[in-house]
Scaffold this active site. Structure first.
Site, PDB file in Angstrom:
ATOM      1  N   GLU A  21       0.821  -1.216   0.000  1.00 57.76           N
ATOM      2  CA  GLU A  21       0.000   0.000   0.000  1.00 57.76           C
ATOM      3  C   GLU A  21       0.855   1.266   0.000  1.00 57.76           C
ATOM      4  O   GLU A  21       0.369   2.332  -0.359  1.00 57.76           O
ATOM      5  CB  GLU A  21      -0.907   0.027   1.233  1.00 57.76           C
ATOM      6  CG  GLU A  21      -1.995  -1.017   1.236  1.00 57.76           C
ATOM      7  CD  GLU A  21      -2.877  -0.927   2.457  1.00 57.76           C
ATOM      8  OE1 GLU A  21      -4.070  -0.624   2.295  1.00 57.76           O
ATOM      9  OE2 GLU A  21      -2.360  -1.150   3.573  1.00 57.76           O
ATOM     10  N   GLU A  73      -7.964   6.568  10.426  1.00 54.24           N
ATOM     11  CA  GLU A  73      -8.233   7.295  11.672  1.00 54.24           C
ATOM     12  C   GLU A  73      -7.431   8.596  11.715  1.00 54.24           C
ATOM     13  O   GLU A  73      -7.930   9.635  12.163  1.00 54.24           O
ATOM     14  CB  GLU A  73      -7.881   6.424  12.885  1.00 54.24           C
ATOM     15  CG  GLU A  73      -8.801   5.242  13.101  1.00 54.24           C
ATOM     16  CD  GLU A  73      -8.445   3.986  12.303  1.00 54.24           C
ATOM     17  OE1 GLU A  73      -9.023   2.930  12.621  1.00 54.24           O
ATOM     18  OE2 GLU A  73      -7.608   4.045  11.377  1.00 54.24           O
ATOM     19  N   LYS A  98     -12.734   3.903   2.916  1.00 56.40           N
ATOM     20  CA  LYS A  98     -11.651   3.323   2.116  1.00 56.40           C
ATOM     21  C   LYS A  98     -12.217   2.100   1.393  1.00 56.40           C
ATOM     22  O   LYS A  98     -12.228   0.993   1.924  1.00 56.40           O
ATOM     23  CB  LYS A  98     -10.470   2.947   3.001  1.00 56.40           C
ATOM     24  CG  LYS A  98      -9.263   2.461   2.216  1.00 56.40           C
ATOM     25  CD  LYS A  98      -8.105   2.140   3.155  1.00 56.40           C
ATOM     26  CE  LYS A  98      -6.911   1.615   2.379  1.00 56.40           C
ATOM     27  NZ  LYS A  98      -5.848   1.162   3.290  1.00 56.40           N
TER      28      LYS A  98
END
Length: 116
Positions: A21, A73, A98
């Site tokens: 990612e 978050e 997401k």
């Protein structure tokens, strides 16, 4: 309470905790509810007294994409603090989605409420 609302603000950024990612952009979608007294802007039909959707959106785009972030978050908290401190919003609800984060769900997300 008056609110200014932005729905599904798409921000492409590097987000995530996994190594794979950290090398690609993924899409986040933000839903924002911002307490803002619209009466003066509405009464005078005066843009300068309104909370500008475009200015807010552009600022959040810059904030969220300036460096890689691991957690949605963190994105939610950064967004809320920016709106309160830079735009003088009294109360805000931020929901960060997401999509595709887990196989069996269309999206995952977090929602926070913050106020001055």
């Amino acid at each position: 309470m008056d609110k200014v609302i932005i729905r599904q603000l798409k921000i492409d950024t590097v987000i995530g905790v996994y190594d794979w990612e950290k090398v690609l952009e993924q899409s986040l979608y933000l839903d924002l509810d911002m307490e803002w007294d619209i009466s003066n802007a509405a009464k005078a039909d005066d843009y300068s007294q309104a909370l500008c959707y475009e200015t807010v959106s552009n600022r959040l785009q810059a904030l969220i994409t300036e460096k890689p972030i691991e957690l949605i978050e963190t994105v939610a908290e950064m967004t809320a603090q920016c709106l309160i401190s830079e735009f003088n919003v009294r109360w805000v609800k931020v929901c960060v989605h997401k999509p595709g984060a887990i196989e069996k769900a269309d999206t995952v997300g977090v929602e926070i409420i913050r106020q001055r």
